[in-house]
Scaffold this active site. Structure first.
Site, PDB file in Angstrom:
ATOM      1  N   LEU A 543      22.937  38.211  99.230  1.00  0.00           N
ATOM      2  CA  LEU A 543      23.932  37.858  98.362  1.00  0.00           C
ATOM      3  C   LEU A 543      24.698  39.162  98.011  1.00  0.00           C
ATOM      4  O   LEU A 543      25.646  39.144  97.448  1.00  0.00           O
ATOM      5  CB  LEU A 543      23.106  37.274  97.049  1.00  0.00           C
ATOM      6  CG  LEU A 543      22.556  35.902  97.246  1.00  0.00           C
ATOM      7  CD1 LEU A 543      22.005  35.677  95.983  1.00  0.00           C
ATOM      8  CD2 LEU A 543      23.708  34.954  97.481  1.00  0.00           C
ATOM      9  N   VAL A 551      19.866  41.902  97.484  1.00  0.00           N
ATOM     10  CA  VAL A 551      19.475  40.923  96.745  1.00  0.00           C
ATOM     11  C   VAL A 551      19.744  39.516  97.659  1.00  0.00           C
ATOM     12  O   VAL A 551      20.768  39.613  98.496  1.00  0.00           O
ATOM     13  CB  VAL A 551      20.543  40.599  95.445  1.00  0.00           C
ATOM     14  CG1 VAL A 551      20.302  39.196  94.786  1.00  0.00           C
ATOM     15  CG2 VAL A 551      20.186  41.642  94.320  1.00  0.00           C
ATOM     16  N   ASP A 675      25.521  47.915  79.030  1.00  0.00           N
ATOM     17  CA  ASP A 675      26.501  47.510  79.925  1.00  0.00           C
ATOM     18  C   ASP A 675      26.925  45.865  79.842  1.00  0.00           C
ATOM     19  O   ASP A 675      26.975  45.285  81.023  1.00  0.00           O
ATOM     20  CB  ASP A 675      26.126  47.822  81.327  1.00  0.00           C
ATOM     21  CG  ASP A 675      27.050  47.822  82.622  1.00  0.00           C
ATOM     22  OD1 ASP A 675      28.169  47.703  81.958  1.00  0.00           O
ATOM     23  OD2 ASP A 675      26.624  47.896  83.474  1.00  0.00           O
TER      24      ASP A 675
END
Length: 821
Positions: A543, A551, A675
């Site tokens: 991904l 990932v 974040d």
């Protein structure tokens, strides 16, 4: 003790500091008028004795009057007048309150320079008359005048008209003294020959050619007799007016095309109010191409241009001097229209070297035409030897659509000697035998591989070698890719809607000392980290990749009792050092303790061999930023088929309140995200949104981060001033970021401050500027954003109150969840 030590020792240093502090307070008090108190943004004068006799003014070289936003005056019986220049220095003034005082007169131009005024309260003063001229240029939210002994006259009839036509002043019971000195409700006031004026223009529409002249005529009427004036706004063309009592004319000469679309108004004004009649000016002119630049690459290649003209010009492109026939692969797109200005681009879908060349744009209407040319280079010609070898056969690069050299190629083949033809024939026979042998070997190998794959369908995870695509089940979002070491895998920015899966990491979360100080015996039994067998994890495809590692989308068996297998996102640890492993285990414990419906679910870890693996839930629709862009007004630019349905306001509120719910939970656990942004939120089925951050966003959304030093990446566009200047991160700094997330949602995923560089953004935020209200954003939500963006952290809105307000707004608008299809 020496004299020097006596006057310069530590004790004396403290004494000098105390003296300076007292001196500072004394100096500030001297700068403030008697009977008043002052701060950097506020002046209040409430002591009746000795009191003030004039409007308070600050001493020179004291507090900057431009920073004063509120002035409160009460119980000042000797304050009777506000002169023209009393308030002009307070240009930032928003709230002015003078109550229970002796105010009798306000000069007409007293508030001429106070355009920021929003609230005026003159309750219980001595005003007998007040003209609307004081306030006509102000955008007031409140004008409170109760308790004043107004005289019943035409001078205050405007207040009655204001109450009848608007909600302001709200629910005020205003009275005036009639000829018998009795209080009369202002609502019942009737004054003969005292009414609103009227204004009428001769022509409702005005169309003229550039460079010509025109004269407008206006007539006004009313009693009292009104004053006539022209409101021409920022008209560029030269103009002059002549007015009498009831007639006026405006002559505009050498009309400029810049004035097309502007409104010109004739205004009649008297004591009671005003009336106006307006006309829109339409200017016809020949087109001009004001902007044409080299192609840029975004979702498609684009040759950007800007054309001005009225009527709307017809656009025609030429390629290397010949008319360019547009198609679905090469077409003109107009993105923004501003009355007479058109911003767009020539869009090219995957152009090659065949599209290199000169592009000419011609714009034409009945008044003339204009054309400009640009040279475009999209890619080099194929063949690495072409540039360096002058003898490289030119025929390889002929335009495929131009068959003019086919005959020449045939003629050249006839010039080959017969001996060469014989040698070529022998080589062809050898080639045939070689191809047959190779094909047989390859076919046998493929058969063996198919058998092995069938046997190994549920075998080990296989992360040490090439990772294979196991199955195509439950994965219709995008095609599967074979992933192997050293090969080019599809980047997360090029994938389908599930291309970026992000979860909480140690990088954006400040470590909670209360958490990391606890022992295993203190952990709840249900929060121990779950260990997953490696053979239960079957990779499907990559991904994305971040600084930590890769990932993957995977299938996980035996994870949930009710399902044989489920789709998950697995995060691998690239760095196998001892410190990295310690951080890995600490992060796993942290994530196990974060359990909430709007936080990405962490299933567990796999520590059997290398690499170490974390397993998270899989969110079908990927990160929220891409989702917003794909469901916004610009989605048609990115969609390959029919564009997705545009998000409604109620759906945006539904998204916002879910993120706020997740942040309430994090704050309750004493965790700071640091974040928070839409790129770090994920979207699942039925518009379910969760907070996460696998850390990949620093690679996929690199322009959202500002590099400090060699490695630190800061999301400065989402950070408050204290985080930018002092690296201070708290729950209050997360509240600021949440306000920016709301702005992202209501702009369909735009980058905050997208028109500014990182350095300009830092300057804007530290100087106190905030983002403007998005076009689709309700005023209540924007006020909520402003509450998140207060400069002082302790004055920002509480995260729970933010969630409650968003929840109430979302409940007021039903959400239809079929947008995801």
């Amino acid at each position: 003790m020496s004299p020097w030590l006596k006057w310069h020792g530590p004790a004396m240093a403290r004494l000098w500091g105390l003296c300076l502090l007292v001196l500072g307070f004394w100096r500030a008090s001297l700068a403030c008028p008697t009977s008043c108190k002052c701060s950097s943004a506020r002046i209040w004068c409430t002591e009746p004795s000795p009191g003030i006799v004039a409007f308070p003014r600050l001493e020179p070289n004291s507090v900057d009057p431009e920073n004063i936003t509120e002035i409160l005056i009460a119980n000042q019986k000797r304050l009777e007048i506000i002169n023209e220049d009393d308030v002009e220095a307070y240009v930032g003034l928003r709230n002015l309150t003078i109550v229970d005082s002796g105010l009798k007169f306000v000069a007409y131009k007293a508030f001429l320079k106070n355009s920021n005024l929003r609230h005026i309260n003159f309750t219980r003063n001595k005003l007998t008359s007040l003209s609307r001229r004081h306030f006509r240029h102000l955008d007031l939210s409140d004008l409170i005048l109760t308790g004043n002994p107004f005289t019943c006259s035409c001078d205050i009839m405007w207040l009655k008209t204001l109450q009848e036509t608007k909600s302001s002043p709200d629910t005020q019971d205003l009275y005036c003294l009639n000829e018998s000195s009795k209080n009369m409700p202002l609502a019942n006031l009737q004054i003969p020959n005292c009414g609103l004026p009227s204004a009428r223009l001769a022509a409702p529409n005005l169309t003229v050619e550039e460079g010509k002249s025109v004269t407008l005529s206006c007539s006004v009427g009313g009693d009292p007799l009104p004053t006539l004036y022209w409101d021409v706004g920022n008209l560029v063309s030269k103009h002059m007016n002549e007015t009498s009592h009831t007639q006026g004319s405006l002559r505009i000469t050498n009309i400029s095309s810049d004035d097309s679309g502007k409104q010109i108004s004739c205004v009649a004004e008297n004591l009671v109010g005003e009336d106006q009649d307006s006309v829109n000016l339409t200017v016809h002119f020949a087109p001009t191409i004001t902007f044409l630049e080299s192609p840029t690459s975004d979702h498609h290649w684009c040759i950007p241009f800007t054309v001005r003209g009225n009527p709307k010009p017809a656009l025609q492109w030429f390629y290397n001097g010949a008319i360019l026939n547009e198609s679905k692969y090469i077409c003109t797109k107009i993105h923004v229209t501003n009355h007479t200005e058109y911003h767009g681009c020539l869009q090219l879908d995957n152009p090659t070297h065949m599209n290199n060349g000169d592009y000419t744009l011609m714009a034409k209407n009945e008044y003339g035409k204009d054309e400009r040319q640009i040279s475009a280079h999209f890619m080099g010609r194929p063949g690495v030897d072409y540039e360096t070898n002058p003898n490289y056969p030119e025929v390889l690069y002929e335009d495929w659509t131009t068959p003019t050299d086919i005959g020449d190629t045939t003629n050249k083949s006839n010039e080959i000697p017969s001996t060469d033809v014989a040698d070529q024939s022998n080589r062809e026979h050898l080639s045939v035998y070689a191809v047959v042998v190779i094909a047989s070997v390859v076919g046998f190998c493929l058969l063996v591989m198919l058998l092995l794959l069938k046997l190994a369908r549920h075998s080990k995870f296989g992360m040490k070698g090439p990772a294979s695509v196991i199955s195509n089940d439950d994965d219709s979002a995008s095609p599967l890719h074979h992933i192997s070491n050293g090969s080019n895998t599809p980047s997360s920015s090029e994938g389908g809607p599930d291309a970026v899966i992000i979860g909480m990491t140690k990088i954006p979360v400040i470590e909670n000392p209360q958490y990391f100080g606890i022992t295993n015996s203190q952990l709840k039994p249900d929060t121990f980290v779950q260990h997953i067998k490696r053979h239960n994890i079957v990779l499907k495809r990559e991904l994305g990749e971040g600084a930590f590692g890769k990932v993957f989308l995977a299938e996980c068996y035996n994870l949930c009792p009710e399902q044989d297998k489920i789709l998950v996102a697995v995060k691998t640890l690239k760095d196998a050092s001892d410190n990295a492993r310690k951080d890995f285990h600490r992060e796993a414990e942290l994530l196990t303790n974060l359990q909430h419906e709007h936080i990405v679910k962490f299933y567990g870890v796999c520590v059997e061999g290398d690499p170490l693996i974390m397993v998270f839930e899989y969110m079908k629709h990927g990160d929220l930023n891409k989702f917003l862009r794909a469901h916004g007004p610009d989605a048609v630019l990115m969609a390959e088929g029919n564009p997705p349905t545009e998000l409604t306001q109620s759906q945006m509120l539904h998204i916002a309140q879910q993120i706020a719910a997740g942040m309430v939970y994090l704050a309750s656990q004493h965790f700071v995200h640091r974040d928070l942004a839409t790129r770090n939120c994920l979207v699942g089925e039925n518009l379910l949104v969760k907070i996460g951050d696998f850390g990949m966003s620093r690679d996929v959304y690199s322009t959202d981060y500002y590099r400090v030093g060699g490695h630190t990446m800061l999301p400065i566009r989402w950070m408050p001033p204290e985080s930018i200047m002092y690296r201070k991160f708290t729950t209050e700094s997360d509240v600021w970021s949440l306000g920016v997330v709301l702005w992202e949602i209501f702009t369909y995923g735009k980058q905050p401050w997208y028109q500014l560089s990182n350095n300009e953004v830092i300057e804007c935020i530290t100087q106190g500027r905030v983002l403007q209200r998005p076009r689709t954003c309700p005023q209540e939500v924007y006020e909520l954003m402003l509450g998140c963006w207060q400069r002082e952290p302790h004055t920002r809105k509480n995260i729970k109150s933010i969630h409650t307000l968003l929840q109430n707004l979302a409940k007021a608008s039903p959400v239809y969840l079929d947008i995801l299809g």
